[in-house]
Design a protein around this motif. Structure first.
Motif, PDB file in Angstrom:
ATOM      1  N   MET A   1       0.840  -1.179   0.000  1.00  0.00           N
ATOM      2  CA  MET A   1       0.000   0.000   0.000  1.00  0.00           C
ATOM      3  C   MET A   1       0.880   1.236   0.000  1.00  0.00           C
ATOM      4  SD  MET A   1      -3.053   0.950   2.562  1.00  0.00           S
ATOM      5  CE  MET A   1      -2.462   2.002   3.845  1.00  0.00           C
ATOM      6  N   GLU A   2       0.611   2.134  -0.873  1.00  0.00           N
ATOM      7  CA  GLU A   2       1.377   3.364  -1.007  1.00  0.00           C
ATOM      8  C   GLU A   2       0.565   4.541  -0.506  1.00  0.00           C
ATOM      9  OE1 GLU A   2       2.873   4.874  -4.851  1.00  0.00           O
ATOM     10  OE2 GLU A   2       4.082   3.047  -4.802  1.00  0.00           O
ATOM     11  N   THR A   3       1.214   5.404   0.250  1.00  0.00           N
ATOM     12  CA  THR A   3       0.557   6.636   0.677  1.00  0.00           C
ATOM     13  C   THR A   3       1.529   7.789   0.445  1.00  0.00           C
ATOM     14  OG1 THR A   3       1.342   6.452   2.956  1.00  0.00           O
ATOM     15  CG2 THR A   3      -0.818   5.498   2.467  1.00  0.00           C
TER      16      THR A   3
END
Length: 145
Positions: free
Chosen positions: A1-3
């Motif tokens: 997951m990229e933020t």
């Protein structure tokens, strides 16, 4: 997951040769000098160089905390000292080396090697340290309490 996260600081220079650094998310401000640490100052305000070294030291600490948590290591205390060597010439100035001396207090003697291993890998978990192009030297200590 990229933020994606963004960080913002605001700087407001004042007539007394000092500036105030703030961030919207914090109530506190930091008084910084508008001159570098190479020049004599009144000592009441942080220089940009001091802020930089503080950032390096706190980033190393954060990397240690993240790695310790991932490895399930518990500890009683963490302190460190950070020092930078700055080469100053007529043409340029540069930070050549940074020395960090972290001290970790643990309760179990059989965890010493594990702590030392985490202290060697935590640089990889530090955003600020990964961005540096300066030599970093780490001299860790582990205390049993």
């Amino acid at each position: 997951m990229e933020t994606l996260q963004e960080f913002q600081v605001d700087l407001n220079w004042q007539e007394n040769q000092k500036a105030i650094v703030s961030a919207v998310i914090f109530n506190d401000t930091i008084e910084v000098s508008s001159s570098s640490c190479f020049k004599k100052s009144d000592g009441a305000a942080w220089s940009a160089e001091h802020l930089f070294i503080a950032s390096v030291a706190s980033s190393y600490m954060t990397g240690f905390f993240r790695a310790a948590k991932n490895k399930g290591l518990t500890f009683k205390n963490y302190t460190s000292t950070a020092r930078a060597s700055i080469l100053i010439s007529d043409e340029f100035s540069e930070i050549t080396d940074i020395v960090i001396k972290p001290v970790v207090v643990i309760t179990e003697k059989n965890k010493i090697n594990r702590v030392l291993k985490i202290l060697t890998i935590c640089r990889d978990h530090s955003l600020v340290l990964k961005a540096l192009k300066v030599r970093l030297h780490v001299f860790p200590s582990v205390i049993i309490s």
